[in-house]
Each structure stands twice: as structure tokens, then as C-alpha cells.
Write a protein that holds these residues in place. Structure first.
Motif, PDB file in Angstrom:
ATOM      1  N   GLY A 171    -174.469  87.980  60.898  1.00  0.00           N
ATOM      2  CA  GLY A 171    -174.324  86.551  61.126  1.00  0.00           C
ATOM      3  C   GLY A 171    -173.097  86.168  61.942  1.00  0.00           C
ATOM      4  O   GLY A 171    -172.899  84.986  62.215  1.00  0.00           O
ATOM      5  N   ALA A 172    -172.264  87.155  62.340  1.00  0.00           N
ATOM      6  CA  ALA A 172    -171.050  86.808  63.088  1.00  0.00           C
ATOM      7  C   ALA A 172    -171.417  86.310  64.484  1.00  0.00           C
ATOM      8  O   ALA A 172    -172.115  86.988  65.215  1.00  0.00           O
ATOM      9  N   PRO A 173    -170.953  85.094  64.868  1.00  0.00           N
ATOM     10  CA  PRO A 173    -171.266  84.610  66.212  1.00  0.00           C
ATOM     11  C   PRO A 173    -170.491  85.412  67.269  1.00  0.00           C
ATOM     12  O   PRO A 173    -170.988  85.670  68.349  1.00  0.00           O
ATOM     13  N   HIS A 174    -169.270  85.772  66.948  1.00  0.00           N
ATOM     14  CA  HIS A 174    -168.467  86.589  67.852  1.00  0.00           C
ATOM     15  C   HIS A 174    -167.690  87.567  66.991  1.00  0.00           C
ATOM     16  O   HIS A 174    -167.341  87.264  65.873  1.00  0.00           O
ATOM     17  N   CYS A 184    -175.637  93.165  73.302  1.00  0.00           N
ATOM     18  CA  CYS A 184    -176.247  94.246  72.517  1.00  0.00           C
ATOM     19  C   CYS A 184    -175.999  93.972  71.041  1.00  0.00           C
ATOM     20  O   CYS A 184    -175.427  92.942  70.696  1.00  0.00           O
ATOM     21  N   ASP A 185    -176.426  94.860  70.173  1.00  0.00           N
ATOM     22  CA  ASP A 185    -176.401  94.525  68.740  1.00  0.00           C
ATOM     23  C   ASP A 185    -175.051  94.742  68.056  1.00  0.00           C
ATOM     24  O   ASP A 185    -174.857  94.328  66.928  1.00  0.00           O
ATOM     25  N   GLY A 186    -174.090  95.384  68.747  1.00  0.00           N
ATOM     26  CA  GLY A 186    -172.753  95.543  68.165  1.00  0.00           C
ATOM     27  C   GLY A 186    -171.879  94.369  68.539  1.00  0.00           C
ATOM     28  O   GLY A 186    -172.364  93.345  69.016  1.00  0.00           O
ATOM     29  N   CYS A 187    -170.576  94.517  68.320  1.00  0.00           N
ATOM     30  CA  CYS A 187    -169.653  93.439  68.692  1.00  0.00           C
ATOM     31  C   CYS A 187    -169.297  93.531  70.167  1.00  0.00           C
ATOM     32  O   CYS A 187    -169.264  94.621  70.746  1.00  0.00           O
ATOM     33  N   ALA A 188    -168.991  92.378  70.768  1.00  0.00           N
ATOM     34  CA  ALA A 188    -168.516  92.292  72.151  1.00  0.00           C
ATOM     35  C   ALA A 188    -169.445  93.045  73.116  1.00  0.00           C
ATOM     36  O   ALA A 188    -168.995  93.805  73.970  1.00  0.00           O
ATOM     37  N   SER A 189    -170.738  92.839  72.932  1.00  0.00           N
ATOM     38  CA  SER A 189    -171.785  93.409  73.807  1.00  0.00           C
ATOM     39  C   SER A 189    -171.912  94.933  73.762  1.00  0.00           C
ATOM     40  O   SER A 189    -172.569  95.539  74.609  1.00  0.00           O
ATOM     41  N   HIS A 190    -171.266  95.548  72.803  1.00  0.00           N
ATOM     42  CA  HIS A 190    -171.391  97.004  72.655  1.00  0.00           C
ATOM     43  C   HIS A 190    -172.648  97.359  71.868  1.00  0.00           C
ATOM     44  O   HIS A 190    -173.108  96.570  71.054  1.00  0.00           O
ATOM     45  N   PRO A 191    -173.165  98.566  72.087  1.00  0.00           N
ATOM     46  CA  PRO A 191    -174.261  98.992  71.218  1.00  0.00           C
ATOM     47  C   PRO A 191    -173.786  99.064  69.765  1.00  0.00           C
ATOM     48  O   PRO A 191    -172.680  99.537  69.491  1.00  0.00           O
ATOM     49  N   GLY A 192    -174.607  98.567  68.877  1.00  0.00           N
ATOM     50  CA  GLY A 192    -174.339  98.649  67.449  1.00  0.00           C
ATOM     51  C   GLY A 192    -175.171  99.778  66.854  1.00  0.00           C
ATOM     52  O   GLY A 192    -175.555 100.721  67.559  1.00  0.00           O
ATOM     53  N   VAL A 193    -175.501  99.639  65.579  1.00  0.00           N
ATOM     54  CA  VAL A 193    -176.238 100.693  64.883  1.00  0.00           C
ATOM     55  C   VAL A 193    -177.597 100.947  65.544  1.00  0.00           C
ATOM     56  O   VAL A 193    -177.986 102.099  65.773  1.00  0.00           O
ATOM     57  N   GLU A 194    -178.301  99.856  65.902  1.00  0.00           N
ATOM     58  CA  GLU A 194    -179.625 100.017  66.537  1.00  0.00           C
ATOM     59  C   GLU A 194    -179.486 100.538  67.959  1.00  0.00           C
ATOM     60  O   GLU A 194    -180.265 101.375  68.406  1.00  0.00           O
ATOM     61  N   GLY A 195    -178.497 100.016  68.694  1.00  0.00           N
ATOM     62  CA  GLY A 195    -178.279 100.458  70.077  1.00  0.00           C
ATOM     63  C   GLY A 195    -177.946 101.946  70.134  1.00  0.00           C
ATOM     64  O   GLY A 195    -178.482 102.688  70.961  1.00  0.00           O
ATOM     65  N   THR A 245    -182.305  96.942  74.956  1.00  0.00           N
ATOM     66  CA  THR A 245    -183.405  95.982  75.126  1.00  0.00           C
ATOM     67  C   THR A 245    -184.348  96.033  73.927  1.00  0.00           C
ATOM     68  O   THR A 245    -184.551  97.092  73.331  1.00  0.00           O
ATOM     69  N   ASN A 246    -184.880  94.871  73.601  1.00  0.00           N
ATOM     70  CA  ASN A 246    -185.837  94.740  72.489  1.00  0.00           C
ATOM     71  C   ASN A 246    -185.326  95.287  71.163  1.00  0.00           C
ATOM     72  O   ASN A 246    -186.043  95.970  70.449  1.00  0.00           O
ATOM     73  N   LEU A 247    -184.071  94.988  70.876  1.00  0.00           N
ATOM     74  CA  LEU A 247    -183.536  95.416  69.580  1.00  0.00           C
ATOM     75  C   LEU A 247    -183.780  94.333  68.538  1.00  0.00           C
ATOM     76  O   LEU A 247    -183.732  93.139  68.857  1.00  0.00           O
ATOM     77  N   PRO A 248    -183.991  94.741  67.306  1.00  0.00           N
ATOM     78  CA  PRO A 248    -184.217  93.753  66.250  1.00  0.00           C
ATOM     79  C   PRO A 248    -182.895  93.172  65.752  1.00  0.00           C
ATOM     80  O   PRO A 248    -182.610  93.194  64.582  1.00  0.00           O
ATOM     81  N   TRP A 249    -182.052  92.692  66.677  1.00  0.00           N
ATOM     82  CA  TRP A 249    -180.765  92.198  66.201  1.00  0.00           C
ATOM     83  C   TRP A 249    -180.853  90.763  65.751  1.00  0.00           C
ATOM     84  O   TRP A 249    -181.776  90.043  66.080  1.00  0.00           O
ATOM     85  N   ASP A 250    -179.803  90.338  65.053  1.00  0.00           N
ATOM     86  CA  ASP A 250    -179.919  89.037  64.414  1.00  0.00           C
ATOM     87  C   ASP A 250    -179.820  87.910  65.437  1.00  0.00           C
ATOM     88  O   ASP A 250    -179.141  88.005  66.459  1.00  0.00           O
ATOM     89  N   ALA A 251    -180.579  86.855  65.180  1.00  0.00           N
ATOM     90  CA  ALA A 251    -180.811  85.790  66.160  1.00  0.00           C
ATOM     91  C   ALA A 251    -179.538  85.051  66.562  1.00  0.00           C
ATOM     92  O   ALA A 251    -179.472  84.481  67.642  1.00  0.00           O
ATOM     93  N   GLY A 252    -178.520  85.086  65.696  1.00  0.00           N
ATOM     94  CA  GLY A 252    -177.291  84.369  66.019  1.00  0.00           C
ATOM     95  C   GLY A 252    -176.380  85.117  66.981  1.00  0.00           C
ATOM     96  O   GLY A 252    -175.327  84.615  67.350  1.00  0.00           O
ATOM     97  N   ASN A 253    -176.770  86.314  67.391  1.00  0.00           N
ATOM     98  CA  ASN A 253    -175.901  87.147  68.222  1.00  0.00           C
ATOM     99  C   ASN A 253    -176.074  86.799  69.702  1.00  0.00           C
ATOM    100  O   ASN A 253    -177.105  87.068  70.287  1.00  0.00           O
ATOM    101  N   PRO A 254    -175.036  86.198  70.318  1.00  0.00           N
ATOM    102  CA  PRO A 254    -175.149  85.814  71.723  1.00  0.00           C
ATOM    103  C   PRO A 254    -174.722  86.943  72.676  1.00  0.00           C
ATOM    104  O   PRO A 254    -174.733  86.754  73.888  1.00  0.00           O
ATOM    105  N   ASP A 255    -174.326  88.090  72.143  1.00  0.00           N
ATOM    106  CA  ASP A 255    -173.817  89.184  72.963  1.00  0.00           C
ATOM    107  C   ASP A 255    -174.943  89.970  73.624  1.00  0.00           C
ATOM    108  O   ASP A 255    -176.112  89.769  73.331  1.00  0.00           O
TER     109      ASP A 255
END
Ligand SMILES: *[C@@H]1O[C@H](CO)[C@@H](O)[C@H](O)[C@H]1NC(C)=O
Ligand SMILES: *[C@@H]1O[C@H](CO)[C@@H](O)[C@H](O)[C@H]1NC(C)=O
Ligand SMILES: *[C@@H]1O[C@H](CO)[C@@H](O)[C@H](O)[C@H]1NC(C)=O
Length: 385
Positions: free
Chosen positions: A184-187, A354-365, A342-352
């Protein structure tokens, strides 16, 4: 102990002997039964490191607990480890994430400085492998951490050696920066808390291939020296992050990697793409591969050069590097990671991006990056799963 009946007394005594009285065994971190992954420095009493992904592997028999003793560097934050035990049919069944915090006795020095961390408590199976990996990169002020000793109520044995070796060289993506986005973190941005090497593409590859891995990665860094300051070729020659640009690593004494993944370009191309930069990136990458081949004194290393997922701009430069490597007689293969975000099931509130912080790949990426890399590496290395 006072007993009113001989039988009861004997029963109590044997139960007592079997559990509470089982004398703990402590071995030095330098003991040959402890195996390490990644770059470490042996002192006369400790095994020191600061690079992310450094790991220790132990085997215990009849243990109901295993602890590790560490020292952290005064004035630094210490680091976090992901701990695994072989259990439930898995080699690396996740047990805990532990914080090796600085000792409150730092200033006093000496043994008061030792931090004791529980790695495992549970059922005492006959044989169990315990492994632990550093999940935070040194640029977050972790300092140098020292393995001092390991203790158990069972006994220590030598774990099986991993025959396959992979070295990773990279920037923030490879350094596990920004992997864990708080829900849920916006940034969000990484101060070390969002780092988790255990969920990176490298950690997934190492586990899938049962490989002993080494990760040399620093966020914000480039391959080319035109980025200001120290760059990855300067860090690559150090046993510790803190050593750069000093040439301190014991090439080729340490066991050489079979494969080296060089995942750079994201920062080189941050300001955009040009044919001039492509040529510089390609020739520096070639020099880096030739240097690694010479330093490791091994001319059959398989190099892997990924592109993406944060930018695809390095693609042409990487293609040119692959062509140069081929004409120079090196073995190098491209890995396309450009679609991992692309096409990651990340949370809708994420404006970045990719699915991690600051546009980095997260767990799914990172999982998608692993899925892109694993079949390519398996085929080239002929490493069956
Ligand atoms: C290791 O070296 C340090 C510093 O030289 C010394 O104080 C310490 O006693 C040595 N420890 C052992 C076990 O030799
Ligand atoms: C390769 O090694 C040479 C000699 O040590 C060094 O001058 C050069 O900077 C290195 N280049 C890269 C890209 O690692
Ligand atoms: C990349 O290389 C291809 C093939 O050589 C070329 O068509 C394309 O324009 C290049 N892209 C950029 C951004 O330079």
C-alpha cells in the motif's frame, strides 16, 4: 538432586542428561566444517565480510538449537540474515530473518562485543543443514560483520560442497535494493530496510542450481568510468565494499566461478542512449570480461549479460559487447530481462515502474528475472535441475 526411589532417580537423570545437560558444542567460524559463499576475509579468529549475499552453511546432527556469534563494526548498523534449515524435503526451508545488531558494548571492545543470534530451534532430527545469507548491501552502513563462532546442543558435521559457482556483478537491482515494497505504500525508497537478497533473481538461481554464489553489487554504479566516482570495475577487485578501489581480493586463490553474470547498464544509460555510449559500454564490458578471465586464471568462464528490466536502453551496447566478446574468443550469452516488469500482479496504488520501491523490481519482478535467466543458464552450462 534428591530422589526417593532409585528407578525414578535413574529416569530423571537420563532425561536430564539427554536434554538439559547435553553440553553445547562451539566451533570457531574458521572451522573447516563451516562453508562460506561469497567474498570473505579470514582473520586469525573470525571470518569477515560486507558484500550482500555472503552466506555460511553448516550441518548439524541431533541438534535442537543452533546459534551463531557475530561481531559488528563499531559505529555501523549491522546487517540482516535470512536463515534456512533443511526441512520438509527442502534444502532451504525458510526459518527466520535475524538482525545482527551492533552490540551495546561496542565501545568496550573485547568479547562483550559478541552478538549471539539464534538460527534454529526445533525438533532434533539426525542431520540438518543450516544456511544463512546476508540480505542487506553494505552501502546502507551495515559495516563489516564478523562470523566468530557457531554453537549447538548437537554436533557439527561438514555439509556437502556445492560444485557449481556463479558470480554476480551488478548495480542496485543485483544489490537487492528496493525489493520489498511495503504493502500500500504510495512511494518508498531503500535505507536498507527494503533490501532482501534472499528474494532476488540471484538467490533464486543459486537455490535452483545448488550453486555457491558471490554477489558484488553497488547501487547507482556503472560499467563505464564516465559516470563520476568509483564504478563497478573498481569495486570488483575488492574483498570488501569498503576496500574499493584497492585491489584486495585474492584472485585466483579463491575458487573461480563457472559463470559470471554482469548485470550493468541501467545507470550507464540513465541519461539516455547514444552510439558513442554504446561503443564505450561495449569496449569497457569486454575489458571487464578479459580482466576477470585473467584474474581468475580461467579461460572457460561463461559470461551472461542481461538487459532490463528497468531500462532497455543498454540493449545495443550489450549486443556490441557480446559481438566483441565472441571475436575475442570469450563465451558470452545475452539474457533478456526487459519484460520482467510487465504484467505484474502488483498493488494498484503503486505508481512506480515496477513492483519494488523506486521503480525497482520487487519480489515478483525478481521472480520474472529468474524465470528469464534460469533456462538460458541451464542450457549454456548444461546444468540440469
Ligand atoms: C588475533 O590477533 C589479535 C591482534 O593481533 C590478537 O590480539 C589476538 O590475541 C589473536 N587471537 C588469536 C586467537 O591468536
Ligand atoms: C582492466 O585491467 C586493467 C589493468 O589492471 C585496468 O587498468 C582496467 O581499468 C581494467 N578495466 C576494467 C573495465 O576492468
Ligand atoms: C540498435 O541497433 C539496431 C540494429 O543495429 C538499430 O536498428 C537501432 O536503431 C539501434 N537503436 C538505437 C536506439 O540506437
Amino acid at each position: 538432586m534428591r530422589c526417593h526411589a532409585v528407578l525414578l532417580c535413574a529416569g530423571l537423570a537420563s532425561a536430564f542428561l539427554a536434554s538439559a545437560l547435553a553440553a553445547p558444542t562451539t566451533i570457531s567460524a574458521l572451522d573447516a566444517r563451516v562453508q562460506y559463499d561469497g567474498r570473505t576475509v579470514r582473520t586469525n579468529e573470525t571470518v569477515d565480510f560486507d558484500w550482500v549475499g555472503v552466506g555460511a552453511r553448516l550441518r548439524v546432527d541431533g541438534a535442537s538449537w543452533v546459534t551463531a556469534q557475530f561481531r559488528t563494526q563499531p559505529g555501523k548498523r549491522g546487517t540482516r540474515f535470512r536463515v534456512y534449515a533443511s526441512d520438509q524435503g527442502f534444502g532451504r526451508y525458510p526459518m527466520a530473518t535475524v538482525w545482527v545488531a551492533p552490540s551495546p558494548f561496542d565501545a568496550q571492545g573485547g568479547d562483550a562485543n559478541v552478538v549471539n543470534v539464534t538460527l534454529f530451534t526445533g525438533f532434533s532430527a539426525s542431520t540438518r543443514d543450516i544456511s544463512l545469507y546476508n540480505i542487506v548491501a553494505p552501502q546502507y552502513n551495515t559495516g563489516v560483520t564478523s562470523f566468530v563462532s557457531f554453537s549447538t546442543d548437537g554436533s557439527f558435521a561438514a555439509p556437502a560442497a556445492n560444485a557449481r559457482r556463479i558470480e554476480f556483478v551488478g548495480d542496485s537491482i543485483t544489490a537487492a535494493t528496493n525489493v520489498e515494497r511495503p504493502r500500500g505504500a504510495p512511494h518508498c525508497g531503500d535505507g536498507g530496510l527494503q533490501s532482501d537478497w534472499s528474494q532476488t533473481y540471484e538467490a533464486l538461481l543459486c537455490a535452483a542450481f545448488d550453486a555457491s554464489c558471490s554477489t558484488v553489487a553497488v547501487g547507482g554504479k556503472c560499467m563505464v568510468e564516465r559516470c563520476a566516482g568509483l564504478q563497478m570495475p573498481d569495486y570488483y577487485v575488492g574483498s570488501l565494499y569498503a576496500d574499493a578501489p584497492r585491489d584486495t581480493f585474492a584472485f585466483p586463490t579463491a575458487a573461480a566461478p563457472d559463470a559470471i553474470v554482469i548485470h550493468l547498464g541501467t545507470n550507464d544509460y540513465a541519461a539516455g542512449q547514444s552510439s558513442d555510449l554504446d561503443a564505450d559500454f561495449a569496449s569497457t564490458t569486454l575489458a571487464f570480461m578479459q580482466n576477470a578471465t585473467r584474474r581468475w586464471a580461467r579461460d572457460d568462464i561463461e559470461f551472461f549479460l542481461p538487459t532490463g528490466p528497468m531500462t532497455g536502453a543498454s540493449r545495443n551496447g550489450t549486443m556490441q559487447a557480446l559481438a566483441l566478446a565472441k571475436s575475442a574468443g570469450l563465451k558470452a550469452t545475452w539474457i533478456d530481462m526487459t519484460l520482467a516488469c510487465t504484467n505484474l500482479p502488483w498493488d494498484a496504488g503503486n505508481p512506480d515502474g515496477c513492483d519494488g520501491c523506486a521503480s525497482h523490481p520487487g519480489v515478483e519482478g525478481h521472480k520474472k528475472m529468474f524465470e528469464a535467466a534460469q533456462p538460458v543458464i541451464a542450457q549454456v552450462m548444461r546444468w540440469l535441475l
